[in-house]
Write a protein that holds these residues in place. Structure first.
Motif, PDB file in Angstrom:
ATOM      1  N   VAL A  41      -7.940 -16.122 -12.911  1.00  0.00           N
ATOM      2  CA  VAL A  41      -6.705 -16.879 -12.676  1.00  0.00           C
ATOM      3  C   VAL A  41      -6.718 -17.477 -11.272  1.00  0.00           C
ATOM      4  CG1 VAL A  41      -4.192 -16.663 -12.373  1.00  0.00           C
ATOM      5  CG2 VAL A  41      -5.313 -15.604 -14.345  1.00  0.00           C
ATOM      6  N   SER A  42      -7.121 -16.692 -10.287  1.00  0.00           N
ATOM      7  CA  SER A  42      -7.168 -17.173  -8.900  1.00  0.00           C
ATOM      8  C   SER A  42      -8.118 -18.354  -8.753  1.00  0.00           C
ATOM      9  CB  SER A  42      -7.589 -16.047  -7.961  1.00  0.00           C
ATOM     10  OG  SER A  42      -6.584 -15.067  -7.909  1.00  0.00           O
ATOM     11  N   GLN A  45      -6.171 -26.010  -8.678  1.00  0.00           N
ATOM     12  CA  GLN A  45      -4.901 -26.674  -8.965  1.00  0.00           C
ATOM     13  C   GLN A  45      -4.458 -26.585 -10.429  1.00  0.00           C
ATOM     14  OE1 GLN A  45      -3.239 -27.580  -6.221  1.00  0.00           O
ATOM     15  NE2 GLN A  45      -5.073 -26.897  -5.155  1.00  0.00           N
ATOM     16  N   TYR A  46      -4.994 -25.639 -11.198  1.00  0.00           N
ATOM     17  CA  TYR A  46      -4.516 -25.422 -12.564  1.00  0.00           C
ATOM     18  C   TYR A  46      -3.297 -24.513 -12.522  1.00  0.00           C
ATOM     19  CZ  TYR A  46      -8.824 -27.400 -14.439  1.00  0.00           C
ATOM     20  OH  TYR A  46      -9.855 -28.234 -14.748  1.00  0.00           O
ATOM     21  N   LEU A  47      -2.353 -24.782 -13.408  1.00  0.00           N
ATOM     22  CA  LEU A  47      -1.183 -23.924 -13.543  1.00  0.00           C
ATOM     23  C   LEU A  47      -1.483 -22.921 -14.656  1.00  0.00           C
ATOM     24  CD1 LEU A  47       1.749 -23.206 -12.918  1.00  0.00           C
ATOM     25  CD2 LEU A  47       2.434 -24.888 -14.632  1.00  0.00           C
ATOM     26  N   VAL A  48      -1.515 -21.652 -14.316  1.00  0.00           N
ATOM     27  CA  VAL A  48      -1.802 -20.593 -15.289  1.00  0.00           C
ATOM     28  C   VAL A  48      -0.499 -19.853 -15.561  1.00  0.00           C
ATOM     29  CG1 VAL A  48      -3.158 -18.538 -15.800  1.00  0.00           C
ATOM     30  CG2 VAL A  48      -4.158 -20.373 -14.420  1.00  0.00           C
ATOM     31  N   GLY A  51       0.683 -15.803 -14.696  1.00  0.00           N
ATOM     32  CA  GLY A  51      -0.199 -15.225 -13.682  1.00  0.00           C
ATOM     33  C   GLY A  51       0.527 -14.237 -12.784  1.00  0.00           C
ATOM     34  N   GLU A  75      -6.384 -21.313 -10.228  1.00  0.00           N
ATOM     35  CA  GLU A  75      -5.279 -21.754  -9.383  1.00  0.00           C
ATOM     36  C   GLU A  75      -5.781 -22.488  -8.137  1.00  0.00           C
ATOM     37  OE1 GLU A  75      -1.815 -18.526 -10.565  1.00  0.00           O
ATOM     38  OE2 GLU A  75      -3.142 -18.078  -8.867  1.00  0.00           O
ATOM     39  N   THR A  76      -6.905 -22.062  -7.579  1.00  0.00           N
ATOM     40  CA  THR A  76      -7.447 -22.773  -6.413  1.00  0.00           C
ATOM     41  C   THR A  76      -7.925 -24.168  -6.789  1.00  0.00           C
ATOM     42  OG1 THR A  76      -9.670 -21.832  -6.679  1.00  0.00           O
ATOM     43  CG2 THR A  76      -8.136 -20.662  -5.210  1.00  0.00           C
TER      44      THR A  76
END
Length: 109
Positions: free
Chosen positions: A62-63, A69-72, A75, A66-67
């Motif tokens: 997930v991290s 720029q994806y929205l998980v 999380g 997210e880095t």
């Protein structure tokens, strides 16, 4: 046929495990035994540790997303679930360490 799992699917399934673990822990707190009387609390803690490790692996993924720029989705719930289970494990470790420091094994020497 192959099935592709999304990260959100993994999070959802992992959170279901956390929910069940919390229900088992609540039962233990209320009845001083696990629902399956054959199991020990230390076995339960071992399972929680394995569950935490799995959650951390998912959180690492997930991290990374997210880095980029994806929205998980969920999380943050995943992270809270890891912290919740870790709190149970830490509490058990503290009690165990205090018992050993208090001489729980002295009579075995």
């Amino acid at each position: 046929m192959r099935t592709v799992w999304r990260v959100e699917d993994l999070i959802c399934e992992w959170l279901r495990v956390v929910e069940t673990a919390n229900e088992i822990f609540a039962y233990y707190c209320e009845h001083a035994e696990l629902p399956n009387s054959e199991a020990t609390f230390s076995y339960f803690i071992d399972i929680l540790e394995a569950t935490i490790d799995c959650g951390i692996e998912i959180e690492d993924l997930v991290s990374i997303l997210e880095t980029q720029q994806y929205l998980v989705e969920r999380g943050d719930e995943l992270r809270r679930g890891i912290a919740s289970l870790q709190g149970i494990v830490d509490e058990d470790r503290l009690a165990t360490n205090m018992a050993f420091q208090g001489g729980a094994l002295d009579e075995w020497n």
